[in-house]
Write a protein that holds these residues in place. Sequence first.
Motif, short mmCIF file in Angstrom:
data_model
loop_
_atom_site.label_atom_id
_atom_site.label_comp_id
_atom_site.label_asym_id
_atom_site.label_seq_id
_atom_site.Cartn_x
_atom_site.Cartn_y
_atom_site.Cartn_z
N GLN A 197 33.35 -69.79 4.55
CA GLN A 197 34.70 -69.68 5.07
C GLN A 197 34.54 -69.74 6.59
N GLY A 328 35.48 -76.96 0.41
CA GLY A 328 36.27 -75.78 0.06
C GLY A 328 35.89 -75.17 -1.27
N TYR D 195 38.02 -65.53 -2.17
CA TYR D 195 36.88 -66.05 -2.93
C TYR D 195 36.00 -64.87 -3.34
N THR D 218 35.48 -62.62 -0.03
CA THR D 218 35.90 -63.13 1.28
C THR D 218 37.35 -63.53 1.20
N LYS D 220 40.91 -65.05 3.46
CA LYS D 220 41.46 -65.74 4.62
C LYS D 220 42.83 -65.14 4.89
N LEU D 226 39.26 -64.10 9.38
CA LEU D 226 38.45 -64.12 8.16
C LEU D 226 38.10 -62.68 7.82
N PRO D 330 37.59 -70.64 -4.58
CA PRO D 330 38.58 -69.88 -3.81
C PRO D 330 39.97 -70.07 -4.41
#
Lengths: 344, 344, 344, 344
Positions: A197, A328, D195, D218, D220, D226, D330
């Motif tokens: 990311q 991604g 993710y 993780t 966004k 992040l 993700p």
Amino acid sequence: MQKLKIGIIGAGRIGRLHAENIVANFGYVKVKSIADIFADKIKDWAYELGIKNVYTDYKEVIKDPEIDAVLICSSTDTHAKFIIESAKAGKHIFCEKPIDLNPEKVKEALEVVKQEGVKLQVGFNRRFDANFKSLRDAVMEGKIGDPHIIKITSRDPSPPPIDYIKVSGGIFLDMTIHDFDILRFLSGSEVEEVYTQAAVLVDPAIGEAGDVDTAIITLKMKNGALAVIDNSRKAVYGYDQRAEVFGSKGCVCIENEVPSSMVLSTVDGVYSEKPKYFFLERYKEAYIEEIRQFFECILKDTEPPVTGDDGLKPVLIGHAAWKSFKEGRPVKVEYDIMGGAEAM
Amino acid sequence: MQKLKIGIIGAGRIGRLHAENIVANFGYVKVKSIADIFADKIKDWAYELGIKNVYTDYKEVIKDPEIDAVLICSSTDTHAKFIIESAKAGKHIFCEKPIDLNPEKVKEALEVVKQEGVKLQVGFNRRFDANFKSLRDAVMEGKIGDPHIIKITSRDPSPPPIDYIKVSGGIFLDMTIHDFDILRFLSGSEVEEVYTQAAVLVDPAIGEAGDVDTAIITLKMKNGALAVIDNSRKAVYGYDQRAEVFGSKGCVCIENEVPSSMVLSTVDGVYSEKPKYFFLERYKEAYIEEIRQFFECILKDTEPPVTGDDGLKPVLIGHAAWKSFKEGRPVKVEYDIMGGAEAM
Amino acid sequence: MQKLKIGIIGAGRIGRLHAENIVANFGYVKVKSIADIFADKIKDWAYELGIKNVYTDYKEVIKDPEIDAVLICSSTDTHAKFIIESAKAGKHIFCEKPIDLNPEKVKEALEVVKQEGVKLQVGFNRRFDANFKSLRDAVMEGKIGDPHIIKITSRDPSPPPIDYIKVSGGIFLDMTIHDFDILRFLSGSEVEEVYTQAAVLVDPAIGEAGDVDTAIITLKMKNGALAVIDNSRKAVYGYDQRAEVFGSKGCVCIENEVPSSMVLSTVDGVYSEKPKYFFLERYKEAYIEEIRQFFECILKDTEPPVTGDDGLKPVLIGHAAWKSFKEGRPVKVEYDIMGGAEAM
Amino acid sequence: MQKLKIGIIGAGRIGRLHAENIVANFGYVKVKSIADIFADKIKDWAYELGIKNVYTDYKEVIKDPEIDAVLICSSTDTHAKFIIESAKAGKHIFCEKPIDLNPEKVKEALEVVKQEGVKLQVGFNRRFDANFKSLRDAVMEGKIGDPHIIKITSRDPSPPPIDYIKVSGGIFLDMTIHDFDILRFLSGSEVEEVYTQAAVLVDPAIGEAGDVDTAIITLKMKNGALAVIDNSRKAVYGYDQRAEVFGSKGCVCIENEVPSSMVLSTVDGVYSEKPKYFFLERYKEAYIEEIRQFFECILKDTEPPVTGDDGLKPVLIGHAAWKSFKEGRPVKVEYDIMGGAEAM
């Protein structure tokens, strides 16, 4: 009394650092010659240091039969070529990271090193830092049991010039590559899968150059452990280098180093020192130690502490990190097939 | 290229340390010769280091007209004599602490140094430690306002041999002398009065030798600040070197240094590293820095960072500390009258 | 359901704190009445808290046959008198420190307590702080072996009003008295000798009132350990309460508490929080715990955790500290002879 | 004097905690009644605490016209239903997290709350912890500039019973849900994409129950930052609750809390205390503070500090986390479409 004679190729910041460290610390090693395309600019410095031969042409170093080992500190695009030529000339080799951005070229160079039977050590300096070493020792001694979660924070105080970024292979092959190495070092295991990311949050010019400047990379290790690396090109408080390994029996972590332990308490709060500014300050002792161990592995004819394979794998992980970012999705590291490796 | 030639008298632990530091760090200084009464025992070491002349007789060093400066690292009872002879030979002098246990002899030596116009630097290494330097800087920059309370903790990991203790002048002239120096350094003021509380708690043999091994010394400074030093000859967890200055605007303190920042958390608790073991580890960088500044003061013809007067005063305070202990009362430091100084 | 009924004499800051703590934490205790010479001013507060009886005359509390225990939180000069009257009325007693500035009066009060067979606990709250308790436990469990050096730092954020200072008995009987208590608590031993170094560095008006505001007190313990307390009436960064016990097998220390663990790193440095501001914040939990244990010792008929003797001895040490300061010499604590005790 | 009357539904560990906290800290609030399906088991405890009405049927609480507010502390599957019934009865509501595992049911409950115009606060206790609050304040005050990287470590000392895990919705809806809330709290922004990397490393039985026990998630954020959360069900050294926000102008972090600041140095190393054991110890003050603010928002008629929306969103993120884990990619958080939410 001097048991080794060495030559250095590339007299940029890191080449000069190694030269000075060797002169200051290893009386049994002679820096016989140094080559740099801007030889004129380094002459005074070299003479002052007692290095008598300063060349423009790196071949002068490699072809000198007296020289036992070569330190390759030139730009990345020359590393593989210089490794191959040095190996063929029978020189032991210390090469700065990365060997090459292209895994195929790395493999080719390693093949020649193997054929010629010379030593090759790759410049992953952090392994020689007292903190990272203590952390690894604790893990290897089983003090935290089986590793479950590995965390690495790695943030630079400021980004490199955009021109450098353009040829660097991007953050994952230039900066995170150290963290990939440390992850292998700390875990004693290999990376299986990567998910990236990332974003451009520090400077739009970095984005325009095709790179990113902020990233969180999660990784799955072959031994089952999960790992995460967080990177930034700009930590205004200085070089941020921390790590942590959590496992079935405990957790071990290392913190930043500071110039002094001073703590000042006033009416405004409690103030202490920022971390050491950047890698030259933080890894000062590590740079000496990695070279010491390079000389030792030559003199004692042992395996270098950071092998060619240790140089290759972080490059493969770096490519997987780029591929994950672009597509991604999580990506498996391809250890066997080289073609089509992704980069910035 | 080598701008200074030096000789070393005394090749015990500290003499050898200085020699190695100079060879490793100061390419512009040549260690031309070294003298030790056991010259045979150090020959191999000296040759390995590139020191060509190894003498039994210290006079060989002093009489060499090529030599610019002499490092006096022999036993304390020879310091004053060697200072005088070196000064008369026109050599600059670095002398380990203390100059002499007898203040009259110190004064006599300083007088000759003054007459001959050579530089004399006394080996109070702690002033060059990054932590103590940061602490002093904070005080001198007024960050804590007027100093009110100064605290120094200074504990060794283990006592020296009893035979050494017998000739050392006792804890206050051998060990606390460093703390007296640091107190002057941190406060920028002079000690007026001393009160000593001390005991033999570590080893009865130390008491039988006429010394003590545990002490709390309170001091009154000329600028009005109060100070306290606590000493032990045996801190089982390692060299304990901390300090704190408290004042009208705040408090600044320094902590011990550790080999690594590693912290291990397990079901049994949270473990971190013990302090660096002893002075060689803790003050490794300080020993290099004090010598660097000695060479600089010669080359730039400036005042040494630790003067002869800085060497004398802690001896006077040490005698006052002994007198206070013996008489069980606070004692003023006698800066003018030398006769009848008390020692162990 | 409510097993104890209590009354409080004195509704100043500390009296109100205890009342609120009891209502909030001990459902099994009823605060039946409270007496204060300014009863009018506290009525609303008391009713709000559910305390139904608010008196001007303390005798109303003491003579109430329903009341099991009395908390004496009035001014120091009334403590001994109220203890005596409460004891004679058969009440258990919690009394704030000090019992009295005059050791003879303390002894007299303790004598009555003994005759009447009631419990008396003295308000040395720090013993109930988790940090001091952990420190003592480590010492008592032998983790540091035999204690050699005990260090206590105790600095207030700002001085009390001059009018208070004038009747306080001075710093050693008002402020250091807590440190004398903690020293006995941590060492498990008694103070033999005291040497006081003190000055007026914070505010000349404190000196004009006959007191000092900055002090370093060294003490010799009966078990051979040496101790030192440093005090200031004004630490601009907040309440500074640290302690350390060093011994033959190690060293244990406690640090200040902070409102939060937040650490902020910026280009200007690394900032963390100042210590909790003063005793109400730092010892918040300790004030509750001391009262809990007071109620427990009544309900279980056990010895109070801080006895009358624990209340007396710090007063004697405080007088010795003043005597030492005035005579400029170390002074033995007089445990037997009461006449002629020195104070500010 | 008592301004609020409340009832509690569910007298498990957390219900009893709230009851005790209210009795001990908020004299102006009366806990009038409590309902639990095992009413018999809690009767003694309730009477001891002064709660007079103990019911088996929760409806007794809700239908009582005297009761102003209800605390819902029963099992998760009853929350939505009890919220709806309480709201319809005009009661203000404090509900433990999560409102429901099914976002549709959460939405339905929130709709009724809105229609009835009652207050609803969700039990995300960590927001009221002094450390997390300081961290958020620093971020909101702009001290670290724009947030770039947010890191949350959240590890429990030991896993809950397998039977509980089976009905918990799995780690992301049971445990990480707190971290999702804190992430929103610290960033002032919303999660866009998740993710999940997760594994069963602690106990195979957890895997057999369909759950995981170790995870790195993780995320966004909508503001571009992040984020990463790392979780483990078993940190043998205790509850590990740390967080860090890194941004354009600096970095702010919070550490674990310890029972005491004691540090013990011996020949074996330097030992300090483990973190507070679990949430009851670590968040002791936070549990009181969240209830205080709940009462305040009723009395002052203000917005609750944790709204129904704050209760819904972490559930949506938790479902996205599960979906990401199952699909190995993700996943965007679906804030609008409710159907087909994924869970363990």
